[in-house]
Design an enzyme around this catalytic site. Structure first.
Site, short mmCIF file in Angstrom:
data_model
loop_
_atom_site.label_atom_id
_atom_site.label_comp_id
_atom_site.label_asym_id
_atom_site.label_seq_id
_atom_site.Cartn_x
_atom_site.Cartn_y
_atom_site.Cartn_z
N LYS A 112 -0.72 -0.79 2.48
CA LYS A 112 -1.95 -1.53 2.34
C LYS A 112 -1.82 -2.62 3.57
CE LYS A 112 -3.62 -1.97 -2.26
NZ LYS A 112 -3.79 -2.83 -3.51
N LYS A 145 -5.41 10.69 -2.85
CA LYS A 145 -5.72 10.41 -4.08
C LYS A 145 -7.06 9.82 -4.36
CE LYS A 145 -4.00 5.93 -4.42
NZ LYS A 145 -3.18 4.79 -5.22
N LYS A 162 -10.18 3.39 -5.41
CA LYS A 162 -11.31 2.62 -5.37
C LYS A 162 -11.90 2.06 -3.97
CE LYS A 162 -9.51 -0.04 -9.47
NZ LYS A 162 -8.31 -0.82 -9.69
P1 TYM Z 1 -4.51 0.06 -10.05
O1 TYM Z 1 -5.38 -0.97 -10.72
O2 TYM Z 1 -4.64 0.35 -8.80
O3 TYM Z 1 -4.75 1.31 -11.07
C1 TYM Z 1 -4.61 1.18 -12.63
C2 TYM Z 1 -4.08 2.52 -13.26
O4 TYM Z 1 -4.79 3.51 -12.59
C3 TYM Z 1 -3.91 4.60 -12.02
N1 TYM Z 1 -4.58 5.22 -10.91
C4 TYM Z 1 -4.57 6.72 -10.86
N2 TYM Z 1 -3.92 7.61 -11.80
C5 TYM Z 1 -4.16 8.94 -11.47
N3 TYM Z 1 -4.94 9.03 -10.38
C6 TYM Z 1 -5.46 8.30 -9.65
N4 TYM Z 1 -6.26 8.69 -8.22
C7 TYM Z 1 -5.20 7.01 -9.72
N5 TYM Z 1 -5.57 5.79 -9.18
C8 TYM Z 1 -4.91 4.72 -9.90
C9 TYM Z 1 -2.82 3.47 -11.46
O5 TYM Z 1 -1.49 4.39 -11.37
C10 TYM Z 1 -2.53 2.68 -12.48
O6 TYM Z 1 -1.82 2.95 -13.64
N6 TYM Z 1 -0.15 -2.40 -9.81
C11 TYM Z 1 -1.07 -1.80 -10.65
C12 TYM Z 1 -1.49 -2.69 -11.75
C13 TYM Z 1 -0.57 -3.49 -12.51
C14 TYM Z 1 0.47 -2.97 -13.49
C15 TYM Z 1 1.34 -3.96 -14.04
C16 TYM Z 1 0.50 -1.73 -14.15
C17 TYM Z 1 -0.21 -4.92 -12.28
N7 TYM Z 1 0.70 -5.04 -13.35
C18 TYM Z 1 2.18 -3.67 -15.08
C19 TYM Z 1 1.29 -1.30 -15.24
C20 TYM Z 1 2.37 -2.42 -15.41
C21 TYM Z 1 -2.39 -1.45 -9.91
O7 TYM Z 1 -2.83 -1.94 -9.00
O8 TYM Z 1 -3.02 -0.45 -10.66
#
Ligand code: TYM
Length: 328
Positions: free
Chosen positions: A111, A192, A195
């Site tokens: 990023k 992958k 968003k």
């Molecule tokens: P975020 O908001 O990008 O994504 C939310 C969740 O979706 C999963 N994910 C995917 N899984 C499978 N295939 C994909 N293409 C795919 N794209 C996204 C992500 O792995 C995630 O589980 N940093 C985290 C948010 C966060 C968090 C936390 C998660 C903040 N604090 C504490 C767990 C525990 C994030 O940006 O997820």
């Protein structure tokens, strides 16, 4: 009782990767653990956002959580910024984290792209994430594969803190599914589903209507062999469809491969679309009901209250271990 924590950013359109990699895993965990599912609005601030849009999407994400089947009587749903312990705890852990280990995080490198103008928050993002998890003494963190490096850092920070100060933290582990950990973009199965992808044909939005879902699957990139086999390395497009279909229908990948022998990709695409529609339809209906009912705010208030009860105890232990004078 076992504790579970996970979070999602209220940014962009939530898509099928978010659902399969994370949200779908949350539902059964409600039956066996005390769960905290967070809307991580503070993480969303690490890149520039429109404030009105962030506010709107934070509440929408709560609607999606509830629409997907999270039950406020069983799980605690809350907005990260409603519990200030996250920000305060993150400062303390920033004083334990090292520049070197944060600089090695692939998400930051992707990023940030080496630019000097990215925010300092983007750099310290994984420390806030570690704090989210550790404040609740979570054992299990259901996430997609792209978050596993952050989970390793979380364990490293917890271990370092426990060693250098006091045994304050439980060491958490990531729970990652086999076929759903990395759902690939429909327009480019080498990357992958994301968003922030440029094309709307990359992703199936959780609020997409059935016609849009069918249209997007019809255009999904596959290969020219016309052989149905599960081989993510050599046949990423077809394997991605099989993985999605399996996750949506509950049928194992092997039996789908057998079922589709001799059939064309067109068939597989339409049936995968149908399986997705069957899951999204009730989710969208419940989402609309919940958003119209006005119950979202009270669910979030109750979740934040329980969250603070648990996090306050951990934060106090962190402060004490680090030598801060207790407040009277
Ligand atoms: P975020 O908001 O990008 O994504 C939310 C969740 O979706 C999963 N994910 C995917 N899984 C499978 N295939 C994909 N293409 C795919 N794209 C996204 C992500 O792995 C995630 O589980 N940093 C985290 C948010 C966060 C968090 C936390 C998660 C903040 N604090 C504490 C767990 C525990 C994030 O940006 O997820």
């Amino acid at each position: 009782m076992k504790r579970v924590f996970s979070g999602m950013q209220p940014t962009g359109n939530l898509h099928l990767g978010n659902y399969i990699g994370a949200l779908k895993q949350f539902i059964p965990l409600q039956e066996e653990a005390e769960c905290f599912f967070c809307i991580v609005d503070l993480h969303a601030l690490t890149v520039p956002r429109d404030p009105d849009d962030l506010r709107k999407r934070s509440l929408e994400l709560a609607g999606i959580y509830l629409g997907a089947g999270l039950d406020p009587d069983k799980s605690n749903l809350f907005i990260q910024s409603h519990n200030p312990d996250h920000s305060e705890g993150a400062w303390l852990l920033q004083c334990v984290a090292r520049m070197g280990e944060l600089g090695r995080m692939t998400q930051f490198k992707d990023k940030g792209k080496g630019s000097e103008s990215v925010t300092a928050g983007l750099f310290t993002y994984p420390v806030l994430m570690a704090t989210d998890i550790l404040l609740y003494q979570a054992d299990t963190v259901p996430v997609g594969e792209d978050q596993t490096q952050h989970l390793e850092l979380t364990r490293d920070l917890a271990e370092r803190f426990n060693r250098e100060y006091d045994e304050v933290f439980t060491l958490p582990h990531a729970q990652v599914t086999k076929t759903g950990a990395r759902i690939m973009g429909l327009d480019n199965p080498e990357k992958k589903m994301s968003k922030s992808a440029d094309s709307t044909f990359n992703q199936i939005g959780l609020l997409d209507d059935p016609d849009t879902v069918v249209k997007k699957f019809k255009r999904a990139v596959t290969d020219s062999e016309n052989v149905i086999a599960y081989d993510p390395e050599n046949k990423p497009g077809v394997s991605n469809l099989l993985g999605i279909y399996s996750e949506m229908s509950g049928e194992p990948v092997d039996s789908l491969v057998e079922q589709y022998q001799g059939k064309g990709y067109g068939h597989l695409k339409l049936d995968t679309a149908e399986a997705v529609i069957q899951v999204l339809k009730p989710l969208q209906e419940r989402y609309r009901e919940v958003m119209d009912s006005g119950e979202v705010e009270s669910v979030l208030a109750k979740g934040a209250q329980r969250a603070r009860e648990v996090s306050a105890e951990t934060l106090k232990n962190m402060q004490e271990a680090m030598g801060l004078v207790p407040r009277r």
